[in-house]
Scaffold this motif. Sequence first.
Motif, PDB file in Angstrom:
ATOM      1  N   SER A   1       0.825  -1.209   0.000  1.00 34.36           N
ATOM      2  CA  SER A   1       0.000   0.000   0.000  1.00 34.36           C
ATOM      3  C   SER A   1       0.860   1.260   0.000  1.00 34.36           C
ATOM      4  O   SER A   1       0.532   2.244  -0.685  1.00 34.36           O
ATOM      5  CB  SER A   1      -0.930  -0.009   1.219  1.00 34.36           C
ATOM      6  OG  SER A   1      -0.187  -0.031   2.425  1.00 34.36           O
TER       7      SER A   1
ATOM      8  N   THR B   1      -6.809  -3.216   9.134  1.00 33.90           N
ATOM      9  CA  THR B   1      -6.555  -3.808   7.820  1.00 33.90           C
ATOM     10  C   THR B   1      -7.787  -4.582   7.370  1.00 33.90           C
ATOM     11  O   THR B   1      -8.573  -5.061   8.198  1.00 33.90           O
ATOM     12  CB  THR B   1      -5.340  -4.752   7.861  1.00 33.90           C
ATOM     13  OG1 THR B   1      -5.541  -5.748   8.882  1.00 33.90           O
ATOM     14  CG2 THR B   1      -4.063  -3.994   8.156  1.00 33.90           C
TER      15      THR B   1
ATOM     16  N   ARG C   1     -11.296  -6.518   0.444  1.00 30.69           N
ATOM     17  CA  ARG C   1     -11.425  -5.203   1.054  1.00 30.69           C
ATOM     18  C   ARG C   1     -12.850  -4.932   1.555  1.00 30.69           C
ATOM     19  O   ARG C   1     -13.293  -3.795   1.613  1.00 30.69           O
ATOM     20  CB  ARG C   1     -11.032  -4.090   0.073  1.00 30.69           C
ATOM     21  CG  ARG C   1      -9.625  -4.201  -0.508  1.00 30.69           C
ATOM     22  CD  ARG C   1      -8.561  -4.084   0.580  1.00 30.69           C
ATOM     23  NE  ARG C   1      -7.250  -3.820   0.044  1.00 30.69           N
ATOM     24  CZ  ARG C   1      -6.368  -4.763  -0.281  1.00 30.69           C
ATOM     25  NH1 ARG C   1      -6.705  -6.034  -0.155  1.00 30.69           N
ATOM     26  NH2 ARG C   1      -5.177  -4.439  -0.720  1.00 30.69           N
TER      27      ARG C   1
ATOM     28  N   PHE D   1      -2.807   6.793   6.193  1.00 30.67           N
ATOM     29  CA  PHE D   1      -3.249   6.154   4.961  1.00 30.67           C
ATOM     30  C   PHE D   1      -4.045   4.892   5.260  1.00 30.67           C
ATOM     31  O   PHE D   1      -3.543   3.961   5.883  1.00 30.67           O
ATOM     32  CB  PHE D   1      -2.043   5.822   4.085  1.00 30.67           C
ATOM     33  CG  PHE D   1      -2.403   5.288   2.727  1.00 30.67           C
ATOM     34  CD1 PHE D   1      -3.275   5.975   1.908  1.00 30.67           C
ATOM     35  CD2 PHE D   1      -1.873   4.090   2.274  1.00 30.67           C
ATOM     36  CE1 PHE D   1      -3.624   5.496   0.651  1.00 30.67           C
ATOM     37  CE2 PHE D   1      -2.193   3.598   1.022  1.00 30.67           C
ATOM     38  CZ  PHE D   1      -3.075   4.313   0.209  1.00 30.67           C
TER      39      PHE D   1
ATOM     40  N   SER E   1      -5.635   1.887   3.465  1.00 29.26           N
ATOM     41  CA  SER E   1      -5.532   1.224   2.164  1.00 29.26           C
ATOM     42  C   SER E   1      -6.605   0.151   2.024  1.00 29.26           C
ATOM     43  O   SER E   1      -6.758  -0.727   2.871  1.00 29.26           O
ATOM     44  CB  SER E   1      -4.140   0.598   2.006  1.00 29.26           C
ATOM     45  OG  SER E   1      -4.053  -0.132   0.803  1.00 29.26           O
ATOM     46  N   ARG E   2      -7.345   0.234   0.901  1.00 27.16           N
ATOM     47  CA  ARG E   2      -8.327  -0.807   0.577  1.00 27.16           C
ATOM     48  C   ARG E   2      -8.043  -1.441  -0.778  1.00 27.16           C
ATOM     49  O   ARG E   2      -8.413  -2.573  -1.022  1.00 27.16           O
ATOM     50  CB  ARG E   2      -9.743  -0.222   0.580  1.00 27.16           C
ATOM     51  CG  ARG E   2     -10.283   0.165   1.950  1.00 27.16           C
ATOM     52  CD  ARG E   2     -11.791   0.343   1.856  1.00 27.16           C
ATOM     53  NE  ARG E   2     -12.381   0.761   3.125  1.00 27.16           N
ATOM     54  CZ  ARG E   2     -12.729   2.016   3.421  1.00 27.16           C
ATOM     55  NH1 ARG E   2     -12.506   2.970   2.534  1.00 27.16           N
ATOM     56  NH2 ARG E   2     -13.287   2.310   4.570  1.00 27.16           N
ATOM     57  N   LYS E   3      -7.413  -0.680  -1.676  1.00 27.52           N
ATOM     58  CA  LYS E   3      -7.111  -1.197  -3.005  1.00 27.52           C
ATOM     59  C   LYS E   3      -5.971  -0.378  -3.604  1.00 27.52           C
ATOM     60  O   LYS E   3      -5.700   0.737  -3.141  1.00 27.52           O
ATOM     61  CB  LYS E   3      -8.338  -1.109  -3.917  1.00 27.52           C
ATOM     62  CG  LYS E   3      -8.810   0.304  -4.168  1.00 27.52           C
ATOM     63  CD  LYS E   3      -9.914   0.366  -5.206  1.00 27.52           C
ATOM     64  CE  LYS E   3      -9.366   0.058  -6.586  1.00 27.52           C
ATOM     65  NZ  LYS E   3     -10.379   0.236  -7.637  1.00 27.52           N
TER      66      LYS E   3
ATOM     67  N   LEU F   1      -9.267   6.778  -4.633  1.00 25.37           N
ATOM     68  CA  LEU F   1      -8.620   7.386  -3.470  1.00 25.37           C
ATOM     69  C   LEU F   1      -9.349   8.666  -3.099  1.00 25.37           C
ATOM     70  O   LEU F   1      -9.667   9.492  -3.964  1.00 25.37           O
ATOM     71  CB  LEU F   1      -7.142   7.699  -3.761  1.00 25.37           C
ATOM     72  CG  LEU F   1      -6.386   8.498  -2.696  1.00 25.37           C
ATOM     73  CD1 LEU F   1      -6.216   7.675  -1.418  1.00 25.37           C
ATOM     74  CD2 LEU F   1      -5.021   8.953  -3.209  1.00 25.37           C
TER      75      LEU F   1
ATOM     76  N   ALA G   1     -13.445   6.086   6.182  1.00 27.16           N
ATOM     77  CA  ALA G   1     -12.669   4.906   6.555  1.00 27.16           C
ATOM     78  C   ALA G   1     -13.500   3.859   7.281  1.00 27.16           C
ATOM     79  O   ALA G   1     -12.998   2.767   7.576  1.00 27.16           O
ATOM     80  CB  ALA G   1     -11.491   5.323   7.440  1.00 27.16           C
TER      81      ALA G   1
ATOM     82  N   SER H   1      -9.293   3.731  -1.215  1.00 25.90           N
ATOM     83  CA  SER H   1      -8.380   4.065  -0.122  1.00 25.90           C
ATOM     84  C   SER H   1      -8.608   5.510   0.304  1.00 25.90           C
ATOM     85  O   SER H   1      -9.203   6.308  -0.439  1.00 25.90           O
ATOM     86  CB  SER H   1      -6.935   3.862  -0.559  1.00 25.90           C
ATOM     87  OG  SER H   1      -6.693   2.509  -0.911  1.00 25.90           O
TER      88      SER H   1
END
Length: 819
Positions: free
Chosen positions: A498, A603, A608, A636, A638-640, A755, A789, A798
């Motif tokens: 990520s 996480t 995701r 940050f 991160s999902r993808k 994003l 989020a 993300s």
Amino acid sequence: MNKDLNMNYWNMSWRGYIDYKNASGFCEAHPSIINSHGIWEVSSYKQQGMNFWEYPLPNLMIMIFSTFVIWRLLDFSWKKIGLRVPSFTYTMIAGVILGQTCHLSNKSWLHQIYFPDDNRPKTPETLGAFGFLIYWFLKGVTMDAGMPFRMEKKYGVIGFTTMFVPFVCGTSLFRWRVQKGNTSLLPMEYRLIIFFQSLSAFTSVDILLKDLNIKHSEFGRIALSGAMMTDVLAFVITFSNAIRWERYYGLFQTICFCVFTAFMIFVVRPAMYWMIKQTPEGRPVKDSYIYSILALAFFSFQFFDKVHLFGPTGPFALGLAIPNGYPLGTTLVQKFESFNLGVILPLFGSLSMMQVDFLWLLKECGNIIGMEGQLYEAITFILFLNATKVIASTVAAYTFKMPLRDSFALSLVLSNKSIFELAYFTYAVEVKSIRPEIFTIMATFMLLTSIFIPMALELVHDPTKRFKCYRRRDMIILKDGAELQCLVCVYKPDHITSMTNLLEALNPSKESPMACNILHLIELVGQASPMFISHQLQKPEPGSTSCSDNVINSFRRFHKQFFEYTSLNIFTSISMSEHMHEDINWLALSRGLSLIVLPFHRTWSVDRSTIVSSDDTLRILNLNVLKRAPCSVGIFISRKPIVESHMIGYHSKICLVFNGGKDDREGFAILNRMRQRGKRISLTIIRFVPTFSEMENQEWEKRFQLINLKESVGKINSGSNVNENDENVTYIDKAVSDGSETFKILREMARDYDLFIVGRGSGIGTEVTSGISEWTEFDELGPIGDFLASHEYPSRASVLVVRKQEYIHHSQSQKRIHI
């Protein structure tokens, strides 16, 4: 030598210092017996038997024990009442207590223990002097020898002014007094007082900052930089005076010093780097390397002593040649510092202060009323020098826009006197450069300043501003073409991919270069010592596996892709979780970084869609970094992948939520970096406008250009500005009446972007977030970032939550300070 010599008070009290036929020295009986025979001493030797404290080893143990007990009692009691005083000051006070107690009666057994006859070995003095040598050597090791070459000019100016002004004023007053006549101080005593009152010794400043726990701060860095500049000036003045007064021998001393310095730079320092490279990651430094360094320290002392320079300068200069930090510098400190500070060095402080003649000082106080005598002349001169020093330092710092309170606090720190000055004046008495009476005055003044300066600092300086800066270190002030200095933190293997995706999206290019500092955080378990590894200097042992191999290899692959426009430095910090934030903030502060990127503590699964882990330790780490960060911070989530590099023709879609706050402006600066990537990224800027102040789209674009580009981004070339003609940038203006409408609009956009960028404080205190701020689960993300989020938000995008650096404001005008 005959111990029945008729000696005055000072010859007797200066534990072993005598004057016999114009020669000074320490007397010792040979052969010397180290220890007594215990309970059989008197019965076996009858009239020749001695008390056990008259032997060197028991006498040394009594000295160490009594100094330690008084020191720790003072430390405990003063901390209970809230007084913060450097630990070395307690050892000085212990020496005063022991010395004055023993002189109540010269025939008491206490006097025999602490002021033995001159024919006994002077083991405590020798060991105390050795403790000072080790201490000063280790201070050289912990110093960064390259700091004078890297410090900003303004810090050098502060240090130069701090020493130059009192030195010139003191010299002028000295010459006026000599012309006037009837001076009770010798010229050499005047010169030493001028020199040491003008000097802000790095060692003395460092010990104060360390004990007050403000060394690793922007304030501490300025103080240490200024002190180092005065040390450089001190060497110049020392050898200039040596050439002036001693002519050819002074020139010889200067040449010897230059040769020694060249040897340290071109021979010893490369050898030290070779030792570091021969030490694999995670492995201890070989004992043979440590022994060779100690041998070099011994020969350095001998070299300076033989050319009649201050001997401890040799080991100190050698310490400067040793690279500070892990593994070599850290190993030396770990091996020797604790024992030296706890056992040996206190002997030096207490034994030196035991020589202070307070009875003479009290008698001399009567002459102050009549404005005459050595005490009056010395005190007025010292106070004059310190007043000019404080004023000069305060004015210099304030000129560079430092807050007035902190400017005054800096002048107090630079006026502190401690172990180095005490050591040199002790040495000066022994070589007869000054008289014992002047030593009494100077030692007493040092003791008083070391007590009252920390107390004054408590009133004028806020230690909670530990990592806050006196200048802006954020994304907004970066001009076009300026290098982005960022720190990326990796806590788990999941964070590697990520973070590399995010760095790739920041688009390193010729117009937008980037310096990437990668910090791999590993929690320390067990009883091992914390380590900080620089992977630029240390290589793993052949055949071994580094704990950071995955991190190193992944980010080096990224660097290989953008090697023309990026620089890469990788570090590993192995420490307790409660101290990790200090490593992060200190690395960002020392390297002058503009952005810290932290991973979110949650996480997600492979698709995701669900949360698979939530690490509270990482969340606490992020919160601690946010509290004290010296630059802007991004969290940050991160999902993808942001950039789908495997999909030909795919446009990464990035959305900036902009509501006009300082954090949003910082997010816009990051977005501006990303848009330079070109056709593969499309950008959307959305602003939520309260219903009662809704404006036309054209008016919004015009205002956005005027306020947010001009004020936030600064002087950016028109070619790189976001404007309405950029086909890859879309502006959306949405009218909302409360937070629920804001979330409704964001929910509708959930699947449109890869994003989201949002400021932590975006919309806080306005209708944009009204009614929802109190439902925020993670305060570090802010209300909008927390919603984006959350698990309930139906998106695989993300999220980057940005918080702008909080730098110090002027206490009166509240203006921004750029120092």
